[in-house]
Write a protein that holds these residues in place. Structure first.
Motif, short mmCIF file in Angstrom:
data_model
loop_
_atom_site.label_atom_id
_atom_site.label_comp_id
_atom_site.label_asym_id
_atom_site.label_seq_id
_atom_site.Cartn_x
_atom_site.Cartn_y
_atom_site.Cartn_z
N ALA A 69 9.38 10.40 34.09
CA ALA A 69 10.43 10.91 33.21
C ALA A 69 9.91 11.01 31.79
O ALA A 69 8.89 10.41 31.42
N ASP A 70 10.64 11.79 30.96
CA ASP A 70 10.41 11.80 29.51
C ASP A 70 11.26 10.70 28.90
O ASP A 70 12.42 10.51 29.28
N LEU A 71 10.69 9.97 27.94
CA LEU A 71 11.40 8.88 27.29
C LEU A 71 11.58 9.20 25.81
O LEU A 71 10.64 9.66 25.15
N VAL A 72 12.77 8.96 25.28
CA VAL A 72 13.00 9.03 23.85
C VAL A 72 13.09 7.59 23.34
O VAL A 72 13.82 6.77 23.90
N LEU A 73 12.31 7.29 22.33
CA LEU A 73 12.22 5.94 21.79
C LEU A 73 12.63 5.97 20.32
O LEU A 73 12.04 6.70 19.51
N GLN A 74 13.64 5.18 19.99
CA GLN A 74 14.14 5.15 18.62
C GLN A 74 13.93 3.75 18.03
O GLN A 74 14.30 2.75 18.63
N VAL A 75 13.32 3.71 16.85
CA VAL A 75 13.13 2.46 16.12
C VAL A 75 13.92 2.53 14.83
O VAL A 75 13.83 3.50 14.08
N THR A 76 14.72 1.50 14.57
CA THR A 76 15.40 1.34 13.28
C THR A 76 14.90 0.05 12.65
O THR A 76 14.64 -0.93 13.36
N ALA A 77 14.78 0.04 11.33
CA ALA A 77 14.26 -1.16 10.67
C ALA A 77 14.66 -1.20 9.21
O ALA A 77 14.78 -0.16 8.55
N GLU A 78 14.89 -2.42 8.72
CA GLU A 78 15.00 -2.66 7.28
C GLU A 78 13.59 -2.79 6.73
O GLU A 78 12.81 -3.62 7.19
N CYS A 79 13.26 -1.99 5.73
CA CYS A 79 11.91 -1.98 5.18
C CYS A 79 11.97 -2.24 3.68
O CYS A 79 12.74 -1.59 2.97
N THR A 80 11.16 -3.18 3.21
CA THR A 80 11.19 -3.60 1.81
C THR A 80 9.79 -3.61 1.23
O THR A 80 8.83 -3.96 1.91
N ILE A 81 9.68 -3.23 -0.03
CA ILE A 81 8.46 -3.45 -0.79
C ILE A 81 8.83 -4.22 -2.05
O ILE A 81 9.57 -3.72 -2.91
N LEU A 82 8.36 -5.45 -2.16
CA LEU A 82 8.56 -6.29 -3.34
C LEU A 82 7.28 -6.24 -4.15
O LEU A 82 6.20 -6.57 -3.65
N SER A 83 7.38 -5.82 -5.41
CA SER A 83 6.17 -5.60 -6.20
C SER A 83 6.31 -6.17 -7.61
O SER A 83 7.41 -6.40 -8.11
N GLN A 84 5.16 -6.39 -8.22
CA GLN A 84 5.13 -6.86 -9.61
C GLN A 84 3.90 -6.25 -10.29
O GLN A 84 2.83 -6.16 -9.69
N ILE A 85 4.09 -5.81 -11.52
CA ILE A 85 2.98 -5.24 -12.28
C ILE A 85 3.03 -5.78 -13.70
O ILE A 85 4.11 -5.88 -14.29
N ASN A 190 -3.99 -2.11 -4.73
CA ASN A 190 -3.53 -2.82 -5.92
C ASN A 190 -4.60 -2.89 -6.99
O ASN A 190 -5.80 -2.86 -6.72
N GLY A 191 -4.14 -3.06 -8.23
CA GLY A 191 -5.04 -3.32 -9.34
C GLY A 191 -5.21 -4.81 -9.57
O GLY A 191 -4.72 -5.64 -8.80
N ALA A 192 -5.90 -5.16 -10.65
CA ALA A 192 -6.21 -6.56 -10.91
C ALA A 192 -4.98 -7.36 -11.32
O ALA A 192 -4.91 -8.56 -11.07
N ASP A 193 -4.01 -6.72 -11.93
CA ASP A 193 -2.83 -7.42 -12.43
C ASP A 193 -1.55 -6.95 -11.73
O ASP A 193 -0.48 -6.90 -12.32
N THR A 194 -1.67 -6.58 -10.47
CA THR A 194 -0.51 -6.13 -9.71
C THR A 194 -0.55 -6.74 -8.32
O THR A 194 -1.61 -7.12 -7.82
N PHE A 195 0.61 -6.84 -7.71
CA PHE A 195 0.67 -7.19 -6.29
C PHE A 195 1.93 -6.60 -5.69
O PHE A 195 2.87 -6.26 -6.38
N ALA A 196 1.92 -6.46 -4.36
CA ALA A 196 3.08 -5.94 -3.64
C ALA A 196 3.13 -6.58 -2.27
O ALA A 196 2.10 -6.87 -1.67
#
Length: 218
Positions: A69-85, A190-196
């Motif tokens: 058979a053919d399958l349809v696959l659905q993914v839902t997700a909460e996605c976050t990027i926490l960053s500081q510069i 990332n740079g030297a003074d950044t993170f995520a």
């Protein structure tokens, strides 16, 4: 006295993904097996820390297909990027952070667009130019500061979250037991003074039998 830029050791980027707490809902193939057949739902929410630029399993489940058979696959997700510069003095700092998700069936990626030949993920995998990866989170940020006096700085902290979803189709999946795995990859520059930090929180996987029709391209 010249301005001295404070340097920080780059914080390792983290891909946060959950692997515990998954459960499955689906039709039972027979009394001797608890595996769902022809349709399935899986959810997860616990978290796991992963290093930068590596792959992470978000969910893993097995299901049966009673006929090819053919399958349809659905993914839902909460996605976050926490960053500081952080900029000290006259500097430019920047970062790029991306979280990509994809699905594998029996160890082979499911392409975003199934190949015209009709061979699904279980019988040859996607074309070489379609690895099935879809961006669920993406952010690019650059800050430039210019100061003439000493000991002045600007510091930004960002935290965003959103719920996303995407559908994949696997064609002509043979009958039998199949392992379905949802994976994520977190990329950073990332740079030297950044993170995520990349975070995938609550998420779900739905699998159903479908009849795939190749759409006419405009």
């Amino acid at each position: 006295m010249p301005v001295r830029s404070a340097r920080r050791v780059s914080v390792a980027l983290l891909l946060v993904a959950a692997t515990l707490g998954a459960y499955f809902v689906g039709s039972q193939a027979n009394a001797a097996s608890s595996l769902p057949a022809d349709k399935m739902t899986a959810t997860a929410s616990n978290t796991k820390v992963q290093g930068p630029n590596t792959d992470q399993i978000l969910m893993s489940a097995k299901m049966k297909t009673s006929t090819p058979a053919d399958l349809v696959l659905q993914v839902t997700a909460e996605c976050t990027i926490l960053s500081q510069i952080t900029n000290m003095g006259s500097t430019t700092q920047s970062y790029i952070a991306t979280v990509e998700l994809w699905i594998e069936i029996d160890g082979r990626p499911v392409p975003v667009v199934p190949p015209a030949s009709g061979s699904g993920a279980s019988s040859g995998g996607p074309a070489s130019d379609d690895n099935g990866r879809v961006v669920f989170c993406n952010r690019e940020f650059t800050r430039t500061t210019v100061y003439d006096s000493q000991n002045e700085s600007i510091k930004d902290v960002q935290n965003t979250e959103q719920a996303n979803a995407f559908n994949w189709v696997a064609m002509n999946v043979g009958n039998g037991v199949h392992e379905i795995v949802v994976k994520a990859h977190f990329t950073d520059t990332n740079g030297a003074d950044t993170f995520a930090h990349g975070v995938v929180d609550k998420r779900s996987l739905n699998v159903n039998v479908t009849n795939y029709l190749i759409a006419q391209q405009p």
